[in-house]
Design an enzyme around this catalytic site. Structure first.
Site, PDB file in Angstrom:
ATOM      1  CE  LYS A 145      33.292 -18.164 -84.041  1.00 35.71           C
ATOM      2  NZ  LYS A 145      34.135 -19.250 -84.597  1.00 35.71           N
ATOM      3  CE1 TYR A 172      22.161 -29.285 -53.789  1.00 35.08           C
ATOM      4  CE2 TYR A 172      23.037 -27.584 -55.241  1.00 35.08           C
ATOM      5  CZ  TYR A 172      21.957 -28.249 -54.677  1.00 35.08           C
ATOM      6  OH  TYR A 172      20.678 -27.871 -55.010  1.00 35.08           O
TER       7      TYR A 172
END
EC number: 5.1.1.1
Length: 370
Positions: free
Chosen positions: A39, A258
């Site tokens: 999956k 940042y």
């Protein structure tokens, strides 16, 4: 890595190691069929490449989460048995019939819908029955499952598997696991002729009581540790590298990234790499993650941004610190599990989030080191 890399970061997937891991798990579960869970695009490694490699290794049964994943698997494996763990969307029975998919049914209403679809199609189509033994997510409760065993509705389709899912098989001596094994055995007594499946990757290592006829490894196939309290028995399958884009010397007191969340405690040499959270490298690893430069662990500094990360490479070997030089983010001892732990998550999440922007390189023979 090569200087012609279009992204600046490369994800190498070792299909030879993947196949070796499947054989290792199949040997551990000797006497049971070893299926494969593929999956989430084979845990981010690519269904189109992973499924054929597992088939060539000897795997014949595959588990996916959704119909679309089953379709992608069938496109490369015409003869595989494919179970869809999340059942079937209303109205999709004809597609399941046409492609030979088997839904995993987890409620009385879903079972009734599948039975009615089979009657309408005039065919007893195969399906698995899912019993919830403690996850409280999908599945019939044990009393429902036992009661269902005598219900005529089962005559409308062909039950081919009875399954459940372990909550914490990787935790040694966990009481929930013992209860689940016992509860599943109790339910199974109502279905004596039906093959059963309980063990996931970690469950395979719990012994015969958890294995039954089919085991369903997922994470361990891709190199994740199914026994986290012990040495990892699996071979590494993925390796993530990125090239140094730019080097910068900073003085004490300067900041990086940042919001200026990192301040240089002294003169430092910083390297910027071309990857970030848009590539699946978790922002939560900011200030905690490490990478290997010339074999030396170097810390991430500043905030991981969308497309870029910054490393403090002051302690790295000088010959390894240059524009275009490779940096290892997963591999050479930096495991999926460690990367996940440093980001406050699990290796599964790291693996399945590895993005589509990397230059992907598939190799057949194992050359990756743990």
């Amino acid at each position: 890595m090569t200087a012609t890399s279009s992204h600046g970061a490369r994800l190498t997937i070792d299909l030879g190691a993947l196949a070796a891991n499947w054989r290792r798990l199949a040997a551990e579960a000797a006497g049971a069929e070893c299926a494969a869970v593929i999956k989430a695009d084979a845990y981010g490694c690519g269904i189109a490449q992973v499924a054929p490699a597992l088939w060539d290794a000897g795997c014949r049964t595959f588990f996916v989460a959704h119909l679309s994943e089953a379709e992608r698997t069938r496109a490369v494996l015409s003869d595989a048995t494919i179970y869809v763990l999340n059942g079937f969307p209303p109205g999709s029975a004809p597609a399941y019939r046409a492609m030979g998919f088997r839904p995993v049914l987890g409620s009385r209403s879903e079972i009734a819908e599948w039975a009615q679809a089979c009657r309408s199609l005039g065919e007893r189509l195969p399906a698995a029955l899912h019993v919830d033994t403690g996850m409280n997510r999908l599945g019939l409760n044990p009393a429902e499952a036992i009661d269902l065993a005598g219900d005529a509705v089962l005559g409308a389709f062909q039950p081919t598997l009875l399954m459940s899912h372990l909550v914490s098989a990787e935790v040694p001596g966990d009481a929930i696991t013992a209860r689940q094994i016992a509860e599943f055995a109790r339910v199974r007594m109502a279905y004596p002729a039906l093959p059963a499946s309980l063990a996931n990757s970690a469950g395979i290592f719990l012994g015969k009581a958890a294995r039954h006829e089919i085991v369903r490894p997922g994470y361990a196939l891709y190199g994740g540790n199914p026994t986290p309290e012990r040495e990892n028995p699996m071979r590494p399958v993925v390796r993530l590298e990125a090239a140094i884009l730019q080097l910068r010397e900073v003085a004490a007191g300067e900041t990086a990234g940042y919001n200026a969340r990192w301040t240089a405690p002294g003169p430092r040499l910083l390297a910027t790499l071309s990857l970030g959270y848009a590539d699946g490298y978790p922002r939560a690893g900011s200030g905690r993650a490490e990478a290997l430069v010339g074999g030396v662990r170097c810390p991430f500094v500043g905030t991981i941004s969308m497309d870029l990360v910054i490393l403090d490479v002051t302690q790295a070997p000088p010959e390894a610190v240059r524009r275009g030089a490779p940096v290892v983010l997963i591999g050479d001892g930096l495991t999926l599990d460690e990367v996940g732990q440093r980001a406050g998550t699990i290796g599964y999440e790291i693996l399945t989030n590895l993005g589509s922007r990397y230059d992907r390189h598939y190799i057949e023979g194992s050359s990756l080191s743990a």
